[in-house]
Motif scaffolding. Structure first.
Motif, PDB file in Angstrom:
ATOM      1  N   TYR A 257       0.852  -1.196   0.000  1.00 52.49           N
ATOM      2  CA  TYR A 257       0.000   0.000   0.000  1.00 52.49           C
ATOM      3  C   TYR A 257       0.889   1.249   0.000  1.00 52.49           C
ATOM      4  N   PRO A 258       1.598   1.488  -1.100  1.00 52.77           N
ATOM      5  CA  PRO A 258       2.519   2.634  -1.126  1.00 52.77           C
ATOM      6  C   PRO A 258       1.780   3.953  -0.971  1.00 52.77           C
ATOM      7  N   ALA A 259       2.336   4.823  -0.144  1.00 53.37           N
ATOM      8  CA  ALA A 259       1.730   6.145   0.047  1.00 53.37           C
ATOM      9  C   ALA A 259       1.950   6.981  -1.213  1.00 53.37           C
ATOM     10  N   PRO A 260       1.000   7.856  -1.529  1.00 54.95           N
ATOM     11  CA  PRO A 260       1.206   8.735  -2.681  1.00 54.95           C
ATOM     12  C   PRO A 260       2.502   9.523  -2.493  1.00 54.95           C
ATOM     13  N   PRO A 261       3.311   9.619  -3.529  1.00 57.50           N
ATOM     14  CA  PRO A 261       4.598  10.306  -3.372  1.00 57.50           C
ATOM     15  C   PRO A 261       4.401  11.784  -3.060  1.00 57.50           C
ATOM     16  N   GLN A 262       5.242  12.300  -2.165  1.00 55.40           N
ATOM     17  CA  GLN A 262       5.243  13.728  -1.872  1.00 55.40           C
ATOM     18  C   GLN A 262       6.208  14.376  -2.845  1.00 55.40           C
ATOM     19  N   LEU A 263       5.661  15.114  -3.791  1.00 51.03           N
ATOM     20  CA  LEU A 263       6.480  15.684  -4.851  1.00 51.03           C
ATOM     21  C   LEU A 263       7.049  17.034  -4.416  1.00 51.03           C
ATOM     22  N   HIS A 264       8.291  17.276  -4.814  1.00 47.52           N
ATOM     23  CA  HIS A 264       8.953  18.552  -4.540  1.00 47.52           C
ATOM     24  C   HIS A 264       9.621  19.030  -5.819  1.00 47.52           C
ATOM     25  N   ASN A 265       9.679  20.338  -6.000  1.00 50.83           N
ATOM     26  CA  ASN A 265      10.474  20.851  -7.106  1.00 50.83           C
ATOM     27  C   ASN A 265      11.943  20.924  -6.676  1.00 50.83           C
ATOM     28  N   THR A 266      12.801  21.381  -7.553  1.00 55.41           N
ATOM     29  CA  THR A 266      14.238  21.345  -7.244  1.00 55.41           C
ATOM     30  C   THR A 266      14.655  22.377  -6.205  1.00 55.41           C
ATOM     31  N   ASP A 267      13.747  23.267  -5.814  1.00 56.23           N
ATOM     32  CA  ASP A 267      14.017  24.185  -4.700  1.00 56.23           C
ATOM     33  C   ASP A 267      13.539  23.606  -3.372  1.00 56.23           C
ATOM     34  N   GLY A 268      13.017  22.356  -3.413  1.00 59.56           N
ATOM     35  CA  GLY A 268      12.556  21.695  -2.197  1.00 59.56           C
ATOM     36  C   GLY A 268      11.157  22.096  -1.771  1.00 59.56           C
ATOM     37  N   GLU A 269      10.432  22.783  -2.645  1.00 57.20           N
ATOM     38  CA  GLU A 269       9.073  23.232  -2.325  1.00 57.20           C
ATOM     39  C   GLU A 269       8.054  22.168  -2.734  1.00 57.20           C
ATOM     40  N   ASP A 270       6.980  22.017  -1.924  1.00 52.48           N
ATOM     41  CA  ASP A 270       5.907  21.094  -2.289  1.00 52.48           C
ATOM     42  C   ASP A 270       5.323  21.493  -3.637  1.00 52.48           C
ATOM     43  N   VAL A 271       5.106  20.466  -4.479  1.00 53.58           N
ATOM     44  CA  VAL A 271       4.573  20.746  -5.808  1.00 53.58           C
ATOM     45  C   VAL A 271       3.091  21.084  -5.727  1.00 53.58           C
ATOM     46  N   GLU A 272       2.739  22.270  -6.200  1.00 55.41           N
ATOM     47  CA  GLU A 272       1.350  22.720  -6.385  1.00 55.41           C
ATOM     48  C   GLU A 272       1.327  23.472  -7.707  1.00 55.41           C
ATOM     49  N   PHE A 273       0.487  23.032  -8.613  1.00 59.23           N
ATOM     50  CA  PHE A 273       0.445  23.665  -9.921  1.00 59.23           C
ATOM     51  C   PHE A 273      -0.529  24.845  -9.887  1.00 59.23           C
ATOM     52  N   HIS A 274       0.045  26.062  -9.993  1.00 67.49           N
ATOM     53  CA  HIS A 274      -0.748  27.289  -9.967  1.00 67.49           C
ATOM     54  C   HIS A 274      -0.767  27.919 -11.360  1.00 67.49           C
ATOM     55  N   LYS A 275      -1.934  28.376 -11.748  1.00 66.43           N
ATOM     56  CA  LYS A 275      -2.080  29.173 -12.972  1.00 66.43           C
ATOM     57  C   LYS A 275      -2.577  30.554 -12.565  1.00 66.43           C
ATOM     58  N   LEU A 276      -1.739  31.576 -12.770  1.00 69.02           N
ATOM     59  CA  LEU A 276      -2.078  32.955 -12.429  1.00 69.02           C
ATOM     60  C   LEU A 276      -2.479  33.710 -13.698  1.00 69.02           C
ATOM     61  N   VAL A 277      -3.565  34.432 -13.610  1.00 71.57           N
ATOM     62  CA  VAL A 277      -4.041  35.222 -14.755  1.00 71.57           C
ATOM     63  C   VAL A 277      -4.211  36.674 -14.296  1.00 71.57           C
ATOM     64  N   PHE A 278      -3.597  37.608 -15.049  1.00 70.52           N
ATOM     65  CA  PHE A 278      -3.686  39.046 -14.746  1.00 70.52           C
ATOM     66  C   PHE A 278      -4.304  39.778 -15.939  1.00 70.52           C
ATOM     67  N   ASP A 279      -5.108  40.799 -15.656  1.00 68.40           N
ATOM     68  CA  ASP A 279      -5.508  41.769 -16.676  1.00 68.40           C
ATOM     69  C   ASP A 279      -4.419  42.836 -16.740  1.00 68.40           C
ATOM     70  N   ILE A 280      -3.988  43.184 -17.947  1.00 63.50           N
ATOM     71  CA  ILE A 280      -2.910  44.177 -18.101  1.00 63.50           C
ATOM     72  C   ILE A 280      -3.357  45.267 -19.066  1.00 63.50           C
ATOM     73  N   ASP A 281      -2.686  46.424 -18.985  1.00 67.13           N
ATOM     74  CA  ASP A 281      -3.041  47.541 -19.861  1.00 67.13           C
ATOM     75  C   ASP A 281      -2.580  47.296 -21.283  1.00 67.13           C
ATOM     76  N   SER A 282      -1.378  46.756 -21.451  1.00 64.08           N
ATOM     77  CA  SER A 282      -0.884  46.501 -22.804  1.00 64.08           C
ATOM     78  C   SER A 282       0.170  45.411 -22.771  1.00 64.08           C
ATOM     79  N   ALA A 283       0.295  44.673 -23.887  1.00 68.55           N
ATOM     80  CA  ALA A 283       1.292  43.613 -23.987  1.00 68.55           C
ATOM     81  C   ALA A 283       2.701  44.204 -23.950  1.00 68.55           C
ATOM     82  N   GLN A 284       2.876  45.363 -24.582  1.00 71.51           N
ATOM     83  CA  GLN A 284       4.210  45.937 -24.657  1.00 71.51           C
ATOM     84  C   GLN A 284       4.724  46.353 -23.277  1.00 71.51           C
ATOM     85  N   SER A 285       3.861  46.992 -22.468  1.00 73.02           N
ATOM     86  CA  SER A 285       4.323  47.440 -21.150  1.00 73.02           C
ATOM     87  C   SER A 285       4.632  46.245 -20.250  1.00 73.02           C
ATOM     88  N   ALA A 286       3.831  45.174 -20.373  1.00 73.33           N
ATOM     89  CA  ALA A 286       4.103  43.975 -19.575  1.00 73.33           C
ATOM     90  C   ALA A 286       5.412  43.330 -20.016  1.00 73.33           C
TER      91      ALA A 286
END
Length: 481
Positions: A257-286
């Motif tokens: 009964y293997p436990a689900p693996p605890q995934l970490h990225n190479t900085d040692g942080e727990d893996v959580e997949f985040h998608k951030l979406v921002f409204d911006i004034d213009s593509a060029q300024s961003a």
């Protein structure tokens, strides 16, 4: 059994070496005798476990079954009733018959004459005269044989397994048809080996082979027992039955009964997949504010891949948020922190940890201020991301030839194994493999790690047997056939 050395003159007087004369014929005789004995024993054992179980219930009672099950599982507090569906059944039933006995005064067995009497011993006392000499001898041997851990040395599929007792070092060839087809050299079996008339068989064995890496803790346990009692023999192993079974139950639980693996990225942080979406004034300024996050390409390269509006203004551009170096892999030149997409009046970034998501929010606030407004912070499941990766893996798009990808992977694996002998490992009590091989127990532990790496590495593209042979050579360990 043949007694002459393979290279000695043959005892028949032919003048030829024994190995070139009578050895093969005598070995065939021995093999035939063993096969005949094995067939006889299997016929004697046919249906015996069911008969002994009925005898146990009639003689010791169902309460004794539950008590023995609790003792086998080393249960604390309230005991669970016996589970007939348990995967431990191939071990528990022989242990119940040959090793367990109700303690003096144990209320689960009211008959005081049965206290301290193992069921197999009781069976032999009552019905032994009705049994064949071979079966009587076998059951008597079951009462003497300890349960323990055995390393698979060699397999002849469908015929036999050569096993080495991890604690005593005793090597025995075991007649076994089924397990010999499924186990691999280096794996460990928790088992009871019984020898009768020179033939050794598996009376009991755990439901699943254990990883070679489990031997590391067993070697430490062996050292502690040696310090306490000196030389380890079968009597010592019988006395240490609870201790060995505790280790087996822990290992088997993890394997079954293997436990689900605890995934970490190479900085040692727990893996959580985040998608951030921002409204911006213009593509060029961003783009102007965030382009320095991409250290893998300069501005000209990024804009070369960009899309523009009909009036020439920047419409869509992709960035790779990265930093120099890598915390987990010293030989990596950089670490990718996230993928950034600027598309019209929308800024999107995908990262694999909460910490990176918060860091990117701070960067946007510092560099864009009120020109960017967070619309969405979506947490995506690992299962969903893996599913997306699986779909992508079957897409007919590839930026690099397979041969190039395989070469890069092989190079990374080679670098890992190049530094492995001088890397401090928790499994070796923070010693390096080169330090550990200086003493016999450490040498055996390093060999167990190598065997485990070989078994796991067989499924890794780019890994090869030659790499492990080179590691053994560098560490002064003998090469494996």
């Amino acid at each position: 059994m043949p007694t002459a050395s393979r290279n000695a003159p043959c005892p028949c007087g032919s003048g030829r070496k024994y190995k070139h004369c009578c050895l093969a014929a005598e070995a065939a005789k021995v093999s035939s005798r063993e096969q005949l004995l094995w067939r006889r024993l299997r016929a004697e054992l046919e249906g015996l476990p069911a008969r002994m179980f009925r005898f146990f219930l009639d003689t010791y009672g169902e309460a004794a079954l539950d008590a023995a099950w609790g003792e086998f599982m080393l249960a604390d507090g309230e005991r669970e009733p016996f589970d007939p569906e348990t995967p431990h059944l191939p071990v528990f039933m022989p242990w119940l018959f040959h090793a367990w006995a109700p303690a003096a005064g144990d209320s689960c067995v009211p008959d005081p004459d049965l206290h301290g009497v193992r069921p197999t011993a009781c069976w032999l006392d009552r019905y032994g005269r009705r049994l064949s000499p071979l079966l009587r001898e076998y059951l008597a041997a079951c009462l003497e044989a300890p349960f323990g851990f055995h390393e698979v040395e060699r397999c002849e599929p469908g015929r036999s397994i050569t096993l080495c007792d991890v604690f005593t070092g005793e090597i025995r060839e075991v007649a076994e048809g089924t397990a010999s087809r499924s186990v691999k050299p280096g794996e460990l079996l928790y088992a009871q080996l019984v020898t009768v008339q020179g033939l050794t068989v598996l009376e009991a064995t755990g439901p699943i082979p254990l990883s070679p890496a489990e031997k590391i803790d067993l070697i430490e346990l062996r050292r502690l027992i040696r310090e306490d009692v000196g030389r380890i023999d079968r009597d010592v192993l019988r006395d240490a039955d609870d201790m060995l079974r505790e280790h087996y139950l822990r290992c088997a639980e993890q394997a079954l009964y293997p436990a689900p693996p605890q995934l970490h990225n190479t900085d040692g942080e727990d893996v959580e997949f985040h998608k951030l979406v921002f409204d911006i004034d213009s593509a060029q300024s961003a783009f102007d504010a965030l382009k320095s996050l991409d250290i893998l390409a300069d501005e000209a390269e990024l804009l070369e891949r960009a899309e523009r509006n009909a009036d020439g203004g920047l419409h869509r551009v992709e960035l790779t948020w990265a930093k120099a170096g890598n915390q987990a892999h010293a030989h990596w030149n950089n670490t990718v922190l996230g993928e950034v997409l600027i598309h019209g009046q929308r800024l999107t970034v995908e990262v694999n940890s909460r910490e990176r998501a918060e860091r990117f929010k701070q960067i946007v606030a510092e560099r864009l201020g009120e020109r960017a407004r967070l619309r969405l912070d979506e947490l995506q499941s690992v299962e969903r991301m893996l599913a997306q990766d699986a779909v992508a893996a079957h897409a007919p798009v590839s930026d690099a030839p397979d041969a190039e990808i395989e070469a890069l992977l092989a190079e990374q694996i080679e670098r890992h194994y190049a530094t492995w002998p001088d890397t401090a490992l928790p499994a070796l009590d923070n010693r390096t493999p080169r330090e550990a091989v200086a003493d016999p127990d450490g040498r055996e532990q390093v060999e167990a790690l190598l065997r485990d790496m070989e078994l796991r590495g067989s499924a890794v593209p780019g890994a090869s047997t030659d790499q492990f042979q080179r590691l053994r050579q560098r560490l002064g360990l003998p090469a494996r056939a």
